[in-house]
Design a protein around this motif. Structure first.
Motif, PDB file in Angstrom:
ATOM      1  N   ALA A   1     -37.635 -34.978  22.312  1.00 52.32           N
ATOM      2  CA  ALA A   1     -37.465 -35.397  23.709  1.00 52.32           C
ATOM      3  C   ALA A   1     -38.601 -36.309  24.145  1.00 52.32           C
ATOM      4  O   ALA A   1     -38.385 -37.261  24.897  1.00 52.32           O
ATOM      5  CB  ALA A   1     -37.389 -34.174  24.618  1.00 52.32           C
ATOM      6  N   LEU A   2     -39.816 -36.049  23.659  1.00 51.34           N
ATOM      7  CA  LEU A   2     -40.941 -36.930  23.986  1.00 51.34           C
ATOM      8  C   LEU A   2     -40.698 -38.332  23.447  1.00 51.34           C
ATOM      9  O   LEU A   2     -40.872 -39.320  24.157  1.00 51.34           O
ATOM     10  CB  LEU A   2     -42.253 -36.367  23.432  1.00 51.34           C
ATOM     11  N   GLY A   3     -40.273 -38.425  22.200  1.00 49.18           N
ATOM     12  CA  GLY A   3     -39.979 -39.736  21.617  1.00 49.18           C
ATOM     13  C   GLY A   3     -38.920 -40.490  22.398  1.00 49.18           C
ATOM     14  O   GLY A   3     -39.066 -41.684  22.680  1.00 49.18           O
ATOM     15  N   ARG A   4     -37.880 -39.810  22.782  1.00 50.77           N
ATOM     16  CA  ARG A   4     -36.798 -40.455  23.541  1.00 50.77           C
ATOM     17  C   ARG A   4     -37.234 -40.820  24.954  1.00 50.77           C
ATOM     18  O   ARG A   4     -36.822 -41.847  25.496  1.00 50.77           O
ATOM     19  CB  ARG A   4     -35.575 -39.553  23.575  1.00 50.77           C
ATOM     20  N   TYR A   5     -38.071 -39.997  25.570  1.00 44.58           N
ATOM     21  CA  TYR A   5     -38.582 -40.282  26.910  1.00 44.58           C
ATOM     22  C   TYR A   5     -39.409 -41.573  26.882  1.00 44.58           C
ATOM     23  O   TYR A   5     -39.241 -42.445  27.732  1.00 44.58           O
ATOM     24  CB  TYR A   5     -39.426 -39.108  27.391  1.00 44.58           C
ATOM     25  N   VAL A   6     -40.273 -41.683  25.883  1.00 44.53           N
ATOM     26  CA  VAL A   6     -41.089 -42.894  25.751  1.00 44.53           C
ATOM     27  C   VAL A   6     -40.202 -44.101  25.486  1.00 44.53           C
ATOM     28  O   VAL A   6     -40.370 -45.158  26.103  1.00 44.53           O
ATOM     29  CB  VAL A   6     -42.148 -42.723  24.646  1.00 44.53           C
ATOM     30  N   GLU A   7     -39.256 -43.962  24.600  1.00 43.20           N
ATOM     31  CA  GLU A   7     -38.349 -45.071  24.289  1.00 43.20           C
ATOM     32  C   GLU A   7     -37.602 -45.536  25.541  1.00 43.20           C
ATOM     33  O   GLU A   7     -37.498 -46.728  25.813  1.00 43.20           O
ATOM     34  CB  GLU A   7     -37.351 -44.635  23.219  1.00 43.20           C
ATOM     35  N   ARG A   8     -37.117 -44.605  26.310  1.00 39.37           N
ATOM     36  CA  ARG A   8     -36.364 -44.925  27.516  1.00 39.37           C
ATOM     37  C   ARG A   8     -37.213 -45.672  28.546  1.00 39.37           C
ATOM     38  O   ARG A   8     -36.707 -46.526  29.257  1.00 39.37           O
ATOM     39  CB  ARG A   8     -35.813 -43.619  28.103  1.00 39.37           C
ATOM     40  N   HIS A   9     -38.490 -45.362  28.623  1.00 41.88           N
ATOM     41  CA  HIS A   9     -39.329 -45.948  29.661  1.00 41.88           C
ATOM     42  C   HIS A   9     -40.136 -47.165  29.222  1.00 41.88           C
ATOM     43  O   HIS A   9     -40.818 -47.770  30.037  1.00 41.88           O
ATOM     44  CB  HIS A   9     -40.256 -44.882  30.243  1.00 41.88           C
TER      45      HIS A   9
ATOM     46  N   HIS B   1     -42.131 -26.333  27.092  1.00 37.73           N
ATOM     47  CA  HIS B   1     -43.406 -26.018  27.743  1.00 37.73           C
ATOM     48  C   HIS B   1     -44.216 -27.275  28.036  1.00 37.73           C
ATOM     49  O   HIS B   1     -45.459 -27.240  27.989  1.00 37.73           O
ATOM     50  CB  HIS B   1     -44.226 -25.063  26.873  1.00 37.73           C
ATOM     51  N   ALA B   2     -43.539 -28.371  28.317  1.00 39.45           N
ATOM     52  CA  ALA B   2     -44.240 -29.623  28.618  1.00 39.45           C
ATOM     53  C   ALA B   2     -43.571 -30.339  29.782  1.00 39.45           C
ATOM     54  O   ALA B   2     -42.384 -30.170  30.048  1.00 39.45           O
ATOM     55  CB  ALA B   2     -44.249 -30.545  27.396  1.00 39.45           C
ATOM     56  N   THR B   3     -44.362 -31.131  30.444  1.00 37.80           N
ATOM     57  CA  THR B   3     -43.869 -32.017  31.491  1.00 37.80           C
ATOM     58  C   THR B   3     -44.256 -33.430  31.118  1.00 37.80           C
ATOM     59  O   THR B   3     -45.419 -33.696  30.786  1.00 37.80           O
ATOM     60  CB  THR B   3     -44.485 -31.649  32.864  1.00 37.80           C
ATOM     61  N   PHE B   4     -43.287 -34.334  31.150  1.00 45.86           N
ATOM     62  CA  PHE B   4     -43.519 -35.749  30.891  1.00 45.86           C
ATOM     63  C   PHE B   4     -43.460 -36.468  32.225  1.00 45.86           C
ATOM     64  O   PHE B   4     -42.574 -36.206  33.034  1.00 45.86           O
ATOM     65  CB  PHE B   4     -42.443 -36.350  29.979  1.00 45.86           C
ATOM     66  N   ALA B   5     -44.372 -37.375  32.448  1.00 43.19           N
ATOM     67  CA  ALA B   5     -44.385 -38.149  33.692  1.00 43.19           C
ATOM     68  C   ALA B   5     -44.694 -39.594  33.369  1.00 43.19           C
ATOM     69  O   ALA B   5     -45.543 -39.891  32.528  1.00 43.19           O
ATOM     70  CB  ALA B   5     -45.430 -37.602  34.657  1.00 43.19           C
ATOM     71  N   VAL B   6     -44.000 -40.497  34.040  1.00 42.91           N
ATOM     72  CA  VAL B   6     -44.205 -41.929  33.821  1.00 42.91           C
ATOM     73  C   VAL B   6     -44.672 -42.565  35.121  1.00 42.91           C
ATOM     74  O   VAL B   6     -44.291 -42.132  36.212  1.00 42.91           O
ATOM     75  CB  VAL B   6     -42.915 -42.618  33.308  1.00 42.91           C
TER      76      VAL B   6
ATOM     77  N   GLY C   1     -44.879 -33.070  17.092  1.00 39.02           N
ATOM     78  CA  GLY C   1     -45.591 -34.043  17.913  1.00 39.02           C
ATOM     79  C   GLY C   1     -45.975 -35.260  17.089  1.00 39.02           C
ATOM     80  O   GLY C   1     -45.857 -36.399  17.549  1.00 39.02           O
ATOM     81  N   PHE C   2     -46.425 -35.017  15.852  1.00 39.66           N
ATOM     82  CA  PHE C   2     -46.740 -36.145  14.975  1.00 39.66           C
ATOM     83  C   PHE C   2     -45.479 -36.949  14.674  1.00 39.66           C
ATOM     84  O   PHE C   2     -45.515 -38.186  14.678  1.00 39.66           O
ATOM     85  CB  PHE C   2     -47.376 -35.672  13.672  1.00 39.66           C
ATOM     86  N   THR C   3     -44.377 -36.271  14.437  1.00 36.36           N
ATOM     87  CA  THR C   3     -43.104 -36.967  14.202  1.00 36.36           C
ATOM     88  C   THR C   3     -42.731 -37.818  15.403  1.00 36.36           C
ATOM     89  O   THR C   3     -42.281 -38.956  15.258  1.00 36.36           O
ATOM     90  CB  THR C   3     -41.988 -35.952  13.888  1.00 36.36           C
ATOM     91  N   ALA C   4     -42.937 -37.289  16.604  1.00 35.41           N
ATOM     92  CA  ALA C   4     -42.660 -38.051  17.832  1.00 35.41           C
ATOM     93  C   ALA C   4     -43.550 -39.286  17.915  1.00 35.41           C
ATOM     94  O   ALA C   4     -43.084 -40.381  18.268  1.00 35.41           O
ATOM     95  CB  ALA C   4     -42.859 -37.177  19.061  1.00 35.41           C
ATOM     96  N   LEU C   5     -44.832 -39.150  17.574  1.00 38.99           N
ATOM     97  CA  LEU C   5     -45.741 -40.304  17.616  1.00 38.99           C
ATOM     98  C   LEU C   5     -45.344 -41.362  16.595  1.00 38.99           C
ATOM     99  O   LEU C   5     -45.435 -42.564  16.866  1.00 38.99           O
ATOM    100  CB  LEU C   5     -47.184 -39.860  17.390  1.00 38.99           C
TER     101      LEU C   5
END
Length: 155
Positions: free
Chosen positions: A53-61, A25-30, A82-86
């Motif tokens: 997926a958020l953590g990996r998206y940030v890492e990738r970009h 239920h989220a969209t990530f945009a860079v 979400g806290f784990t991702a941060l």
């Protein structure tokens, strides 16, 4: 006769300008803001389905960036994943020498008040203060001062 040529096997720095990914239920945009700064925005909900997926998206970009603005102002729900991702993003940024800041929604700030009571994560509530902080960090170690005795040196 054999044809000879070259093939690009890497993504040029200018290739990553705007990209979106939907996960749960989220969209990530860079978006590349400058040669050294990336902005990643999240819209929707961060939960067990998409926290990793958020953590990996940030890492990738952030591999080619020195600064990151993680814009979570449009996050309606922010669960413990979400806290784990941060935390994962924080470790990645520290290892990669990336200065970063989080702009959080009320849901993000509420969870971080519980999970990060000492305020170790770089959370702000406004985009303007986030950008000002990154500007200070970018210019903090790069001030050169001239003295007659030693010439130019960092201060």
């Amino acid at each position: 006769m054999v044809a000879v040529g070259t093939k690009t096997i890497y993504r040029p720095l200018t290739a990553v300008t705007d990209e979106q990914e939907r996960c749960g239920h989220a969209t990530f945009a860079v978006r590349r803001c400058s040669a050294h700064r990336m902005a990643i925005a999240v819209i929707g909900e961060i939960d067990a389905v998409n926290g990793r997926a958020l953590g990996r998206y940030v890492e990738r970009h952030t591999r080619i960036s020195r600064q990151l603005v993680l814009d979570l102002r449009a996050v309606d729900f922010f669960g413990s994943q979400g806290f784990t991702a941060l935390y994962y993003i924080s470790v990645h940024c520290a290892r990669s020498d990336v200065d970063w800041v989080i702009v959080g929604s009320p849901a993000v700030r509420r969870l971080l008040a519980i999970c990060d009571p000492d305020g170790e994560l770089p959370l702000t509530d406004a985009l303007s203060s986030a950008l000002a902080r990154l500007d200070r960090l970018a210019h903090g170690g790069q001030h050169l001062v001239w003295t007659a005795k030693s010439g130019w040196h960092a201060r």
